[in-house]
Write a protein that holds these residues in place. Structure first.
Motif, mmCIF file in Angstrom:
data_model
loop_
_atom_site.group_PDB
_atom_site.id
_atom_site.type_symbol
_atom_site.label_atom_id
_atom_site.label_comp_id
_atom_site.label_asym_id
_atom_site.label_seq_id
_atom_site.Cartn_x
_atom_site.Cartn_y
_atom_site.Cartn_z
ATOM 1 N N UNK A 1 33.961 36.442 29.792
ATOM 2 C CA UNK A 1 33.450 35.427 28.862
ATOM 3 C C UNK A 1 31.953 35.249 29.066
ATOM 4 N N UNK B 1 23.043 32.908 29.866
ATOM 5 C CA UNK B 1 24.265 32.164 29.525
ATOM 6 C C UNK B 1 25.247 32.157 30.685
ATOM 7 N N UNK B 2 26.231 31.328 30.568
ATOM 8 C CA UNK B 2 27.274 31.256 31.595
ATOM 9 C C UNK B 2 28.180 32.485 31.448
ATOM 10 N N UNK B 3 28.311 33.236 32.526
ATOM 11 C CA UNK B 3 29.088 34.481 32.456
ATOM 12 C C UNK B 3 30.224 34.431 33.473
ATOM 13 N N UNK B 4 31.387 34.823 33.029
ATOM 14 C CA UNK B 4 32.498 35.043 33.955
ATOM 15 C C UNK B 4 33.087 36.391 33.595
ATOM 16 N N UNK B 5 33.022 37.312 34.513
ATOM 17 C CA UNK B 5 33.464 38.671 34.178
ATOM 18 C C UNK B 5 34.933 38.902 34.484
ATOM 19 N N UNK B 6 35.517 38.040 35.308
ATOM 20 C CA UNK B 6 36.914 38.292 35.666
ATOM 21 C C UNK B 6 37.719 37.002 35.658
ATOM 22 N N UNK B 7 37.947 36.473 34.479
ATOM 23 C CA UNK B 7 38.811 35.301 34.366
ATOM 24 C C UNK B 7 40.254 35.806 34.355
ATOM 25 N N UNK C 1 29.151 32.421 27.724
ATOM 26 C CA UNK C 1 29.115 31.145 27.006
ATOM 27 C C UNK C 1 27.760 30.485 27.149
ATOM 28 N N UNK D 1 39.818 38.728 31.707
ATOM 29 C CA UNK D 1 38.958 38.672 30.519
ATOM 30 C C UNK D 1 37.521 38.410 30.958
#
Lengths: 83, 739
Positions: B402, A71-77, B404, B400
């Motif tokens: 995420x 899946x699309x992951x962003x750990x530090x938004x 998705x 945060x």
């Protein structure tokens, strides 16, 4: 006729298998042996997962191989950088 | 035109014949009963030789038909002398429906007083050119000559009796006709229900079949609730009804919208001038006279509507309208029941797998893995999966996480920020209920706050195709979110436990400094060695944490450590074993002590040796420690010594790196390297961990990939950067960061 709940259970088992082995590449036949399920139902579950884009399917029929699509992951938004 | 004669059953026919003969005898008239086509329905009464009717059946039928065509529209008994002037016949219509005449009673012959002579002496009296067969003319002649003249009173009497006979016939036929139609209707219904059983998605087919065979209305429709307050006509049948399919109406809007608000069937008549009729006029149904609606309900929930439209007034419906209304109301209840069952079945089909999942998910001890599972499993659970996202706030630093699927950057990130702002910023008010959000860049999103430790710490958001699906999926997804809460809380508690354990261990360790600085340093070194042993791959990280704490608290009395509720139980056991190993000289290499205690013994041995660890390790042999573990530790110390040497060389070459932190290197050097050498995002992640001195095994565990894949990534990274090993790669990153 396989019960819908059994297919969904198998979908989830397949999902967990690929989450735990994200670089595994499997055929429906291979995975059905691993999970101890019939190949027909396993193929049905795998194709549904491919439709959901949880798996990537290459090839058709018995020769189709499946692998996990991360899946699309962003750990530090950064919340402070509001749009 | 109703073909009521076809509904005349045998027993009914006998009664009618008996009645006809009785009236014929009473009135002394010849009596026939024909249908509107002129065919005889019963045997003629008061006729001695009826064989002529069999012989000239078609000719006589034409005679009657010609007369009937002239009488279209009669509602009362009339007198006619069309065939022979002066020779009159009473003709009485027999109707089942007021608008349709299905049969006629013919009563004759009536000759007024004083007219018989002039009739039979008339030049055209029963001439062959009249069209009737000669035998019949002869028969008529004998009837006329044998018929006496009657007075006006007698004529009135005969007219009344023939009229009454027609009325009696009408009543008998109505009853018979209704009974016959009801039998046909029940047979059709029975056939429909038997035939449609087992067919895929039968509900619409059954509805269509049941409504199509009803004559309660000219057009029938079947609407289902497709969103809260919104209904879509799924099916329509009847004259010009095709335009209704797919039409949408809302609760309270027009006839149909008002009907769904009512618990009872609704009916509106004479609606041609009613503004609410505009809905049907728009669909090309201009002349709707009547609307009948039957809500599809089950218990307190409305699922849809069955409705019928009539284009004209039905003064006397041919089938008992109460039966039809009850039938269609029952159909509505049946559909509602079916929809409820289907909805429950769908949920049950998913609850069983969800329970299975709960057994597997509960052991996960990593937040990111939990997020993966929530995203993937939510897609497995909704009816029409398309997108899912989990947003998690792990710390207070404004960042945060995420995960998705089905949504990509930047929309995904924008939505994640919106979620964080609405749910995660407001830490004082944890929201527990789900919410359907229609103002997202995607489709409708079902949002579930995941609350644990008194705060909303994550949100699961799943796309649904419409509000109705959202309502139906709400509970099953709520269960998944609840499961996510439990597992995340478990991970959180474990992290809290580790945090508390580490904090207390460090407090106890600091206390040692006050009275024994040398031991303080020794225990710190032993802990460091254990951590390095874990990074090298000798033990797992979690195991190293416990052993490391045991090293720090090795001077503390184990019984005192056991007094901490739920803390340091393992550490106390390790310390005890470590002390036994130190004291016990009788056991050699049996490995009967705990692994943690044995590793402590090895770590303290190396820490005590200090810079001479290589010499110590060659002779390393401790009573009570497994020889396999000793060999493993020996290899570790060897590699540790080599690595330290390499780092020293780098440091000599670039002394400035001493002041750099790994974060600093990541912040500047890493990005510059990625940009300069075109590293992929995955390669960047691998290099980032290499810079943090992670072993291949640790990198594989962190990124959920195999060690073999880590090696492949490293080879690619080294090739792109033009370096030969990880030390050079790390050096390049650090050099870049100060360049």
């Amino acid at each position: 006729m396989v019960a819908e709940s059994d297919v969904i259970t198998l979908q989830m088992e397949c999902t967990l298998f690929f989450e735990n082995n994200p670089y595994a590449i499997e055929t429906s036949s291979g995975l059905s042996k691993r999970l101890g399920r019939s190949q027909q139902v396993t193929e049905q579950a795998l194709n549904r997962l491919a439709e959901m884009s949880i798996l990537e399917k290459n090839g058709q029929g018995m020769r189709a191989i499946y692998r996990y699509k991360a899946p699309y992951i962003q750990t530090e938004v950064d919340l402070n950088a509001y749009d | 035109m109703l073909m009521i004669d076809t509904h005349m059953m045998n027993d009914t026919r006998e009664i009618c014949q008996e009645l006809q003969d009785t009236y014929a005898q009473l009135t002394n008239l010849l009596v026939f009963v024909t249908n509107h086509e002129g065919q005889l329905i019963t045997a003629p009464s008061n006729i001695d030789d009826a064989s002529v009717f069999d012989k000239y059946g078609s000719e006589l039928q034409n005679m009657f038909k010609t007369e009937i065509d002239k009488l279209q529209g009669i509602r009362h008994t009339i007198l006619s002398d069309q065939w022979v002037p002066g020779v009159k016949w009473l003709i009485a219509p027999v109707s089942v429906d007021q608008s349709d005449t299905g049969m006629y009673v013919w009563g004759g012959i009536l000759i007024q007083q004083g007219t018989l002579q002039s009739i039979i002496t008339h030049p055209n009296y029963l001439q062959p050119e009249s069209g009737a067969p000669a035998d019949f003319i002869e028969l008529m002649r004998s009837w006329i000559q044998n018929t006496g003249e009657i007075s006006p009173d007698q004529e009135i009497f005969k007219r009344e009796k023939i009229t009454k006979f027609a009325k009696a016939l009408s009543l008998i036929l109505k009853s018979s006709f209704k009974e016959n139609r009801l039998t046909q209707r029940l047979n059709a219904l029975n056939e429909t229900l038997i035939t449609e059983q087992g067919v895929g998605n039968p509900i619409e087919e059954i509805t269509r079949a049941v409504l199509a065979s009803s004559d309660l209305a000219d057009v029938f429709g079947f609407a289902l609730k497709t969103a809260p307050g919104k209904y879509t006509i799924m099916n329509s049948m009847g004259m010009n009804s095709g335009t209704l399919g797919g039409s949408i109406f809302h609760e309270g809007e027009g006839f149909l919208g008002q009907a769904v608000l009512s618990a009872q069937p609704s009916r509106w008549r004479d609606i041609s001038r009613d503004p609410r009729n505009h809905f049907f006029q728009q669909k090309g149904l201009d002349s709707v006279y009547e609307v009948q609606c039957f809500p599809i309900r089950y218990e307190n929930e409305v699922y849809g509507l069955l409705f019928g439209l009539s284009f004209k007034e039905r003064s006397t419906p041919s089938i008992n309208p109460q039966f039809e209304e009850t039938m269609i109301s029952l159909m509505g209840w049946y559909i509602g029941n079916h929809i409820t069952y289907e909805k429950m079945e769908k949920q049950l089909q998913r609850f069983k797998p969800l329970i299975e999942l709960s057994r597997m998910i509960i052991s996960v001890q990593d937040i990111q893995r939990v997020m993966f599972m929530l995203v993937d499993m939510s897609l497995n659970l909704v009816w029409n999966p398309s997108a899912s996202i989990v947003v998690h706030r792990s710390s207070e630093d404004g960042k945060i996480q995420m995960v998705a699927r089905g949504m990509q950057s930047p929309k995904g990130e924008t939505y994640a920020k919106d979620i964080a702002r609405r749910y995660l910023d407001n830490s004082d008010k944890p929201g527990a209920s789900s919410f359907i959000n229609s103002s997202t860049p995607f489709s409708l999103m079902l949002e579930y706050p995941i609350v644990y430790a008194d705060r909303t710490r994550a949100v699961l958001c799943v796309a649904v195709s419409n509000e109705q699906e959202g309502e139906e999926c709400r509970e099953i997804l709520s269960a998944l979110a609840m499961m996510g809460s439990v597992v995340m809380k478990s991970v959180h508690d474990r992290q809290q436990y580790l945090s508390n354990s580490n904090r207390f261990a460090h407090i106890l360790h600091e206390a040692i400094r006050e009275w024994n600085v040398a031991h303080y340093q020794l225990t710190a070194d032993a802990q460091k060695i254990v951590q390095e042993f874990a990074m090298w791959g000798g033990i797992i990280k979690e195991e190293a944490e416990v052993i490391g704490r045991a090293c720090l608290m090795s001077c503390t009395d184990p019984s005192m450590l056991r007094s901490f509720p739920h803390l340091f139980q393992q550490e106390a056991e390790m310390i005890e074993d470590y002390k036994h190993i130190q004291d016990d000289q009788s056991i050699l290499g049996t490995g009967s002590y705990s692994k943690g205690g044995q590793i402590m013994a090895l770590a303290f041995a190396i820490a005590t040796a200090g810079d001479h660890d290589m010499r110590v390790v060659n002779d390393l042999q401790i009573n009570g420690v497994d020889q396999g573990l000793v060999s493993q530790f020996r290899l570790f110390v060897l590699s540790r010594h080599t690595l330290q040497t390499e780092i020293n060389l780098v440091e000599e070459k670039a002394p400035a790196t001493k002041t750099l932190t790994a974060e600093g290197a990541e912040g500047r050097g890493l990005d510059a390297i990625v940009k300069q050498f075109g590293l992929s995002p995955r390669e960047k992640e691998v290099l980032e961990l290499v810079v943090k001195a992670s072993s291949n095994k640790e990198i594989a565990a962190t990124l959920f990939i195999s060690e073999h894949t880590v090696k492949n990534h490293l080879t690619n990274i080294f090739n792109k950067m033009g370096v030969t090993d990880r030390a050079q790669a790390i050096a390049a990153v650090f050099n870049k960061s100060i360049g």
